[in-house]
Write an enzyme that holds these catalytic residues in place. Sequence first.
Site, short mmCIF file in Angstrom:
data_model
loop_
_atom_site.label_atom_id
_atom_site.label_comp_id
_atom_site.label_asym_id
_atom_site.label_seq_id
_atom_site.Cartn_x
_atom_site.Cartn_y
_atom_site.Cartn_z
CG HIS A 95 -4.85 4.85 -2.65
ND1 HIS A 95 -3.81 5.19 -1.82
CD2 HIS A 95 -5.95 5.40 -2.08
CE1 HIS A 95 -4.26 5.89 -0.79
NE2 HIS A 95 -5.56 6.04 -0.93
CG HIS A 154 -10.40 5.88 0.38
ND1 HIS A 154 -9.89 5.63 1.63
CD2 HIS A 154 -9.41 6.52 -0.30
CE1 HIS A 154 -8.66 6.10 1.72
NE2 HIS A 154 -8.33 6.64 0.57
CE LYS A 191 -2.13 4.44 3.01
NZ LYS A 191 -3.12 5.07 2.18
CG HIS A 233 -1.31 9.43 4.10
ND1 HIS A 233 -2.51 9.69 3.48
CD2 HIS A 233 -0.77 10.65 4.40
CE1 HIS A 233 -2.69 11.00 3.42
NE2 HIS A 233 -1.65 11.61 3.97
CG HIS A 293 -2.08 9.59 -1.80
ND1 HIS A 293 -1.08 9.88 -0.92
CD2 HIS A 293 -3.06 9.03 -1.06
CE1 HIS A 293 -1.45 9.52 0.29
NE2 HIS A 293 -2.64 8.98 0.23
CG ASP A 314 -6.59 9.06 -2.27
OD1 ASP A 314 -7.25 8.32 -1.51
OD2 ASP A 314 -6.06 10.12 -1.90
C1 NCD Z 1 -8.90 9.89 2.09
C2 NCD Z 1 -10.24 9.52 2.73
O1 NCD Z 1 -11.16 10.35 2.65
O2 NCD Z 1 -10.37 8.42 3.23
N1 NCD Z 1 -8.87 11.31 1.87
C3 NCD Z 1 -8.11 11.96 0.96
O3 NCD Z 1 -8.12 13.19 0.95
N2 NCD Z 1 -7.37 11.33 0.10
C4 NCD Z 1 -7.78 9.43 2.95
C5 NCD Z 1 -6.44 9.48 2.29
O4 NCD Z 1 -6.13 8.68 1.40
O5 NCD Z 1 -5.65 10.36 2.64
ZN ZN Z 2 -6.58 7.42 0.11
#
Ligand code: NCD
Ligand code: ZN
Length: 347
Positions: A14, A16, A100, A137, A175, A248
Site C-alpha cells: 500500500h 502512494h 481500491k 479504505h 491500514h 501507506d
Molecule cells: C492517504 C493520502 O494522502 O493519499 N492519506 C493517509 O492519511 N493515509 C490516503 C489514504 O490512504 O487514506
Molecule cells: Zn493510503
Amino acid sequence: MTDRITITRPDDWHLHLRDEAMLAAVTPDTAWHFGRALIMPNLVPPVVTRDEAIAYRQRIMAACPAGADFTPMMTLYLTEGTDADDLVGAARDGVITAVKLYPAGATTNSASGVRDIDKVMPVLEAMADSGVPLCVHGEVTDSDVDIFDREAVFIDRVLDPLRRRLPALCVVMEHVTTSDGIDYVRGGGDSIAATLTTHHLFINRNHMLAGGIRPHYYCLPVAKRETHRKALVAAAISGDSSFFLGTDSAPHLDSAKLAPCGCAGIYTSPNTLACLAQIFDQHDALDRLDGFVALHGAAFYEVPVNDGTVTLERTEEAQPVPQDRVTPEGMLTVFDPMVPIHWKVAG
Ligand code: NCD
Ligand code: ZN
C-alpha cells in the site's frame, strides 16, 4: 543478540507515489529496498481505467533510479462509473493487481469514491467471479459517526454485509488501526487479509494530540488509543499470514501538512525497514519480520516472493531520522518514530 538480519527483498502492499515532482522525489526511497509496491490510484484525477493505469505505470518507471529492481503493481480506483469489462480485462492481462474502494470523502483525494455500494455491486460481482482482489479504505464517512469509530462501524455496516453477499470476493482491509479490524480479519478465513502500516505500530492518538498537536502524525485512518496500537503490534509480530506490510507512506508537502486544515498522510518510506526491525526486535520477533514484509503479502496476492535480499544491521548509536526530502515544490518531512532506532539497512 542478533546484530544482522537478512530478509527477502520486501514488498510494500500500500503505497502512494503521487505524480510529477513528488513522484520523482519519493520513488527512489521505495525502489532501492523494495521489490514491488501496490500503487494507490488516488491521483487527481484518479486512475480509473486500464489505459490510465498503463500510463501511470510508465511515469513511475521513469522515476525509478537506474539499476533499481522495482516493479510497481497497479490498482484502479473504483467509481460508480467504473466499466467492469475494462477492469476485469486489465486484471486478466496483468495490468492491474487490485482495485481500491474509497468511500467518497473518506480521505485524501477520495471525492470520486463510492457513495452507494449498491451502485458498484455489478463490478464487485465481476471481480469476485474473476478473482480480482478488492482493497478497501475501511472507514464510513457519515458525519454522525465519530472519527475514532469509523473503522469499527465500517466493518459492521459495509464490510461484513458485503462479504456475506459476495463470499468469493478477496478483500484486503487496508491500514487496519483497531483491534476490531484485527479480530475481524483473524476470524475471516482465506478471502480476507489486512495491511498494517509502520506508523500505526508506533503512534497512538496521544502522540498526535497530547502536549501539542503534531500535524505530521495526522493520517487516515487516524491513530487510535494505545490498546489498539498494541493489538496491531501483536498481529504484525504474530506470524499470522493474514497480516502484512502496506506502509501507506503518503507524502504531502510541509506546506500542506502545516496548514489550518492540514492533509492526512505520513511519509515513512525512507525509514520503514529500520523502524520495523526495531519494533520486531523489541518484541523478540526478528525471525518473523521476513514473513510480515516479504512472504505473507506475496502469498495472498499469489505472486512469487522476490529474488534478492536486504540486510539490516543493529547499530550502537541510535540512527537519526532521515533528513527531510527537498522537492522542487517544498520540503517533505520524514516520519519520526519518537523512539531511538538502532537498526539500519546495511550497505
Ligand atoms: C492517504 C493520502 O494522502 O493519499 N492519506 C493517509 O492519511 N493515509 C490516503 C489514504 O490512504 O487514506
Ligand atoms: Zn493510503
